[in-house]
Design an enzyme around this catalytic site. Sequence first.
Site, mmCIF file in Angstrom:
data_model
loop_
_atom_site.group_PDB
_atom_site.id
_atom_site.type_symbol
_atom_site.label_atom_id
_atom_site.label_comp_id
_atom_site.label_asym_id
_atom_site.label_seq_id
_atom_site.Cartn_x
_atom_site.Cartn_y
_atom_site.Cartn_z
ATOM 1 N N LYS A 1 0.841 -1.191 0.000
ATOM 2 C CA LYS A 1 0.000 0.000 0.000
ATOM 3 C C LYS A 1 0.876 1.241 0.000
ATOM 4 O O LYS A 1 2.052 1.226 0.372
ATOM 5 C CB LYS A 1 -0.936 0.014 1.212
ATOM 6 C CG LYS A 1 -0.255 0.006 2.586
ATOM 7 C CD LYS A 1 0.204 1.365 3.096
ATOM 8 C CE LYS A 1 0.849 1.271 4.466
ATOM 9 N NZ LYS A 1 1.559 2.527 4.847
ATOM 10 N N GLY B 1 9.454 -0.951 5.198
ATOM 11 C CA GLY B 1 9.537 0.166 4.270
ATOM 12 C C GLY B 1 8.342 1.089 4.260
ATOM 13 O O GLY B 1 8.210 1.922 3.375
ATOM 14 N N SER C 1 1.976 -6.440 7.393
ATOM 15 C CA SER C 1 0.518 -6.483 7.481
ATOM 16 C C SER C 1 -0.066 -7.298 6.332
ATOM 17 O O SER C 1 -1.020 -8.067 6.515
ATOM 18 C CB SER C 1 -0.053 -5.062 7.457
ATOM 19 O OG SER C 1 0.367 -4.336 8.589
ATOM 20 N N ASP D 1 -2.925 -1.693 9.939
ATOM 21 C CA ASP D 1 -2.914 -1.732 8.476
ATOM 22 C C ASP D 1 -3.437 -3.044 7.896
ATOM 23 O O ASP D 1 -3.638 -3.148 6.686
ATOM 24 C CB ASP D 1 -1.489 -1.511 7.945
ATOM 25 C CG ASP D 1 -1.009 -0.080 8.091
ATOM 26 O OD1 ASP D 1 -1.847 0.806 8.350
ATOM 27 O OD2 ASP D 1 0.208 0.151 7.944
#
Length: 297
Positions: free
Chosen positions: A10, A98, A104, A137
Site C-alpha cells: 500500500k 519500508g 501487514s 494496516d
Amino acid sequence: MSVTVRVPAKVNVQLAVGGARPDGFHDLANVFLAVSLYDEVTVAPADSLRITCSGPDAGQVPLDRTNLAARAAELLAARHGLSPDVHIHIAKDIPVAGGMAGGSADGAGALLACDALWGTGASRAELLDICAELGSDVPFSLVGGAALGTGRGERLTPLEVGGSFHWVFAVAEGGLSTPAVYREFDRLNQGTDVPAPEASPALLTALRSGDPTALANALANDLQPAALSLRPSLADTLAAGTAAGALAALVSGSGPTTAFLAKDVDTAESVAKALLSSGTCRTARVASSPAEGAMVL
C-alpha cells in the site's frame, strides 16, 4: 494440499495524524491505495507451525511467532478450535520495514489462506475483526483498492477511484521502526495543539477524478517530518525523484521507502532509472494503483 494468496503493498496518499491517545495510539485519517507490488503467502498442513521466507530482504523477515502471518494462523485456529499446524511460506516482494505494510500484507494473506485451507467458512466481518486485532494496516491489506482508514486506521470506508495512478517506490537501505517514527512525531509536536485528523476533500476529489496532477497537489503525510528527522538522507531521494520528473514525492507511511507519483507509466520508468543512477536509494520499483486486495490464487 496447499493454498496460495497474493496480497498487495500500500501507499498512503494522505496520512493525517492526531495527538497521542491515552492508549498510546494516534487517531488517523489514513487514505490507503493498494499498489501492484505483491507478496505471495502459501500455507500447507504441517506437524507444527513454522514460517519460511524467500525473495528480496528475506533475511530481515522474522520467522518466529512475532510474524503477523503466524499470529493470523493462531488467532483463526483459536476461534475455530483448531491447531495452527501449518507451514507458512512467504514469497517476499514488498519492501521490508519500508512503510508499505509488507508485514501487514503477510498477516492478511496468511489469514485468508488458512481460512481456505481449513474450510473454516469465516465471514468477511470475522476476518476483518481478526485483521484489526493483528494491526492497524492489516484490514486494508485484506480489502485492497482504496479506502479511508479512521480510528487507528483499522475502520475502513471504501473510496471511489476514477482511473489508474502510476508510482515509483525508492527503497532505502535498512528500515525505520514505525513506533520510533511515531515517538519522533510526538517529540516534534510536543507542546503544540495537534488538530483532529480529517481526510482532505481535495484529495478525495482527485481520487474520484483519476487526475494525477490534482492528486499530486493534495498528497500529504504528517509522519514525513519525523521520518526525515530520523533519516535525513531521505530528503536527497525525494529531491532526486522530483528533479527527474515526478509530479510529487512523499515518504510512504512511516518510511523509509519514498513514493513518487508520475503522470504516466513512461514517466514512472524514467523516474525509476534516474533514482537508481542517483545513488540515493537501494532500488526503485514501478507500480500502479489501485490494486486488488488479498486473493486466493
